[in-house]
Design an enzyme around this catalytic site. Structure first.
Site, short mmCIF file in Angstrom:
data_model
loop_
_atom_site.label_atom_id
_atom_site.label_comp_id
_atom_site.label_asym_id
_atom_site.label_seq_id
_atom_site.Cartn_x
_atom_site.Cartn_y
_atom_site.Cartn_z
N ASP A 199 33.26 64.33 49.07
CA ASP A 199 32.40 64.00 50.28
C ASP A 199 31.43 64.92 51.15
O ASP A 199 30.64 64.45 52.30
CB ASP A 199 33.32 63.01 51.22
CG ASP A 199 33.48 61.79 50.42
OD1 ASP A 199 32.70 61.37 49.71
OD2 ASP A 199 34.73 61.41 50.76
N HIS B 162 39.56 58.50 53.56
CA HIS B 162 39.17 58.22 52.36
C HIS B 162 37.87 58.07 52.19
O HIS B 162 37.15 59.08 52.20
CB HIS B 162 40.32 56.93 51.69
CG HIS B 162 40.27 56.75 50.54
ND1 HIS B 162 39.89 57.60 49.56
CD2 HIS B 162 40.71 55.50 49.68
CE1 HIS B 162 39.97 57.09 48.13
NE2 HIS B 162 40.46 55.75 48.24
N HIS C 175 41.91 68.19 50.46
CA HIS C 175 42.13 67.16 49.50
C HIS C 175 43.78 67.15 49.29
O HIS C 175 44.22 67.96 49.13
CB HIS C 175 41.43 67.38 48.16
CG HIS C 175 41.44 66.01 47.18
ND1 HIS C 175 42.18 65.81 46.57
CD2 HIS C 175 40.43 65.08 47.32
CE1 HIS C 175 42.27 64.48 46.15
NE2 HIS C 175 40.89 64.07 46.45
N1 ACO Z 1 40.23 70.33 58.59
C1 ACO Z 1 41.07 71.11 59.39
N2 ACO Z 1 42.55 70.90 58.98
C2 ACO Z 1 42.68 70.21 57.81
C3 ACO Z 1 42.03 69.56 57.16
C4 ACO Z 1 40.58 69.44 57.53
N3 ACO Z 1 39.45 68.88 56.93
N4 ACO Z 1 42.82 68.86 56.23
C5 ACO Z 1 43.96 69.44 56.42
N5 ACO Z 1 44.02 70.03 57.25
C6 ACO Z 1 45.21 70.93 57.90
C7 ACO Z 1 46.34 69.95 58.36
O1 ACO Z 1 46.02 70.07 59.93
C8 ACO Z 1 47.74 70.78 58.13
O2 ACO Z 1 47.68 72.03 58.93
P1 ACO Z 1 49.04 72.25 59.49
O3 ACO Z 1 49.85 72.69 58.02
O4 ACO Z 1 48.83 73.44 60.29
O5 ACO Z 1 49.82 71.33 60.46
C9 ACO Z 1 47.30 71.00 56.82
O6 ACO Z 1 45.90 71.41 56.64
C10 ACO Z 1 47.62 70.18 55.74
O7 ACO Z 1 47.09 68.72 55.98
P2 ACO Z 1 47.61 67.53 55.46
O8 ACO Z 1 47.26 66.44 56.45
O9 ACO Z 1 49.12 67.50 55.31
O10 ACO Z 1 46.85 67.36 54.11
P3 ACO Z 1 46.93 66.14 53.12
O11 ACO Z 1 46.91 66.54 51.87
O12 ACO Z 1 48.00 64.90 53.75
O13 ACO Z 1 45.45 65.50 53.62
C11 ACO Z 1 43.40 64.92 53.67
C12 ACO Z 1 44.51 65.37 52.73
C13 ACO Z 1 43.48 63.58 54.18
C14 ACO Z 1 42.03 64.92 52.54
C15 ACO Z 1 42.84 66.04 54.79
O14 ACO Z 1 42.40 67.21 53.89
C16 ACO Z 1 41.74 65.42 55.41
O15 ACO Z 1 41.99 64.80 56.40
N6 ACO Z 1 40.40 65.79 55.25
C17 ACO Z 1 39.24 65.53 56.10
C18 ACO Z 1 39.14 64.07 55.53
C19 ACO Z 1 38.18 64.03 54.26
O16 ACO Z 1 37.42 64.80 53.89
N7 ACO Z 1 38.81 63.15 53.53
C20 ACO Z 1 38.16 63.03 52.02
C21 ACO Z 1 39.04 62.98 50.80
S1 ACO Z 1 38.32 62.91 49.52
C22 ACO Z 1 38.49 61.47 49.13
O17 ACO Z 1 38.86 60.36 49.59
C23 ACO Z 1 37.28 60.86 48.07
#
Ligand code: ACO
Length: 428
Positions: free
Chosen positions: A362, A267, A306
């Protein structure tokens, strides 16, 4: 158009049910009437992480994740960020309308007169170790505010709620600045009533020997970043504030729960994680290998992806413009080169494109904060400063919603059936 209802057939019993649809939702409690055998409690919906569950009705923030739209009380984020101050934005979120000039002056005045914290607060902060994480200090400190203001328990009293709203908005910058000073072993700088909200915060953070030369470009850039973070509907930290607040606890305790949620790297901690990731990559030449490492499941590309935005994050677009203004003032950050290259490759790569992974708010904010002189572990504190009005507005909206009750999800039990406790010497 047909009727606003959903008809479902329970194939276990052959019975048919018609459920009302309102605002694109069915009520999960309406599923309770669908029962296979008497006494089974009825059907529940199973939705870990609330991927498709609306937890409340809210009139504060509108997001269309597919179209990349974010609006505060109906106003596009682009217009708010360009034309409003942070306190105007806070007023908008809290009151529902942009303030008139006299309303804004009164709001600013109320906040200005509450910026001081009790002198015991300095002792409280001094109790933290020199290397305590700023977010850990912030969440502890905001929770501690509840002990200084026991009247904040009167959450049913509108006048008291307004006072706590003002106290939170006024004191968070003071506490955040003091957390910064504590980490550096510097004496606390007291609030100055002749400065604006942002100017006062920056002064309390950076003043040395009674002097600090304000840089108005950097101050406005910080203000825009706070505006962009001011609310984001039912995200993890806001849901924490609402969930904890639904127990009728005071707002300082509820907001400290929000700060705890924001602390996490998935987050608000993501901007800190982005900088650590850029440090780890170290050189632009290592970017392709790093991308392969992420694609191979070796980690996530922090600052990408996201839960809601699946085309682009409108805040990321605005932040890139802010980055240009900031780097024109401070000079280029070598990590920016790495970030730009990461973004370029990721936006072309099938892995990221097919998963709709784009830079989020971010990805660049950490680089900007660093250029402004804030250390990496402090970035999330700045996010908390920005998100505060959203947390308070959502908390107040929750309290005034007659449909809300103490937050208490159901579960699907998957453990043992009943069994007997065996004496310890008979356990194997
Ligand atoms: N890098 C690489 N792969 C990713 C990323 C990433 N940043 N984010 C998602 N994926 C992939 C997952 O591995 C998954 O792949 P799969 O389908 O092959 O298993 C797919 O994309 C879907 O990912 P989920 O985890 O299901 O997506 P979710 O919507 O639950 O997660 C989140 C969203 C937590 C923001 C995620 O994209 C992440 O971890 N990002 C990195 C952390 C980040 O930047 N957070 C800030 C969010 S903005 C905020 O809070 C202000």
């Amino acid at each position: 158009m047909g009727s606003e209802t959903l008809t479902v057939v329970d194939n276990r019993t052959g019975r048919e049910y018609t459920l009302p649809i309102e605002d694109g939702t069915i009520r999960a409690t309406d599923l309770g009437q669908i029962s296979a055998v008497e006494g089974d409690g009825g059907l529940m919906s199973y939705d870990p992480a609330y991927l498709n569950t609306s937890s409340c009705r809210s009139a504060i923030t509108y997001i269309d994740g597919d179209a990349g739209i974010l609006r505060y009380r109906g106003y596009p984020i682009e217009q708010v960020a360009e034309q409003a101050t942070f306190l105007e934005t806070a007023y908008l979120l809290l009151e529902g309308e942009l303030p008139t000039a006299p309303q804004l002056a009164a709001w600013e005045d109320d906040i200005r007169t509450h910026t001081y914290v009790h002198t015991n607060f300095a002792k409280f902060l001094d109790g933290f170790r020199y290397d305590a994480h700023p977010m850990g200090m912030l969440l502890g400190a905001v929770g501690a505010l509840s002990t200084f203001y026991p009247d904040a328990k009167q959450i049913g009293d509108a006048e008291s709620r307004y006072l706590q709203r003002v106290r939170l908005m006024a004191k968070l910058p003071t506490i955040a600045a003091w957390v910064f000073r504590h980490s550096r072993g510097l004496p606390f700088v007291y609030p100055r009533n002749d400065l604006g909200y942002i100017g006062n915060f920056v002064n309390m953070t950076f003043e040395i020997g009674g002097r600090h030369e304000p840089n108005l470009v950097l101050q406005r850039s910080l203000e825009i970043l706070l505006i962009l973070h001011a609310d984001h509907e039912q995200n993890c930290s806001t849901s924490a504030v609402r969930g904890v607040g639904s127990s009728n606890v005071d707002p300082f305790s509820a907001v400290s729960a929000g700060i705890a949620a924001l602390y996490g790297p998935l987050h608000g901690g993501a901007n800190e994680a982005v900088l650590r990731m850029l440090d780890e990559i170290g050189d632009i030449a290592n970017v392709p290998d790093f991308i392969e490492h992420v694609k191979g499941g070796g980690g996530r590309l922090m600052g990408f992806g996201h839960r809601v935005y699946k085309s682009y994050d409108p805040r990321a677009k605005l932040i890139k413009q802010v980055a240009d203004q900031v780097f024109a003032e401070t000079g280029l950050n070598p990590k920016l080169e790495i970030a730009l290259e990461l973004e370029r490759i990721a936006l072309e790569d099938e892995y990221f494109v097919s998963r709709k992974l784009y830079p989020n708010v971010d990805f660049y904010s950490g680089l900007i904060y660093q250029a402004m002189g804030y250390p990496t572990d402090y970035f999330t504190v700045l996010f908390a400063l920005g998100r505060l009005p959203g947390w308070i507005a959502q908390w107040e909206e929750m309290l005034s919603d007659p449909e809300q009750k103490i937050s208490r999800p159901r579960q699907t039990y998957t453990g043992y059936d009943v069994r007997d406790v065996v004496p310890i010497d008979a356990r194997g």
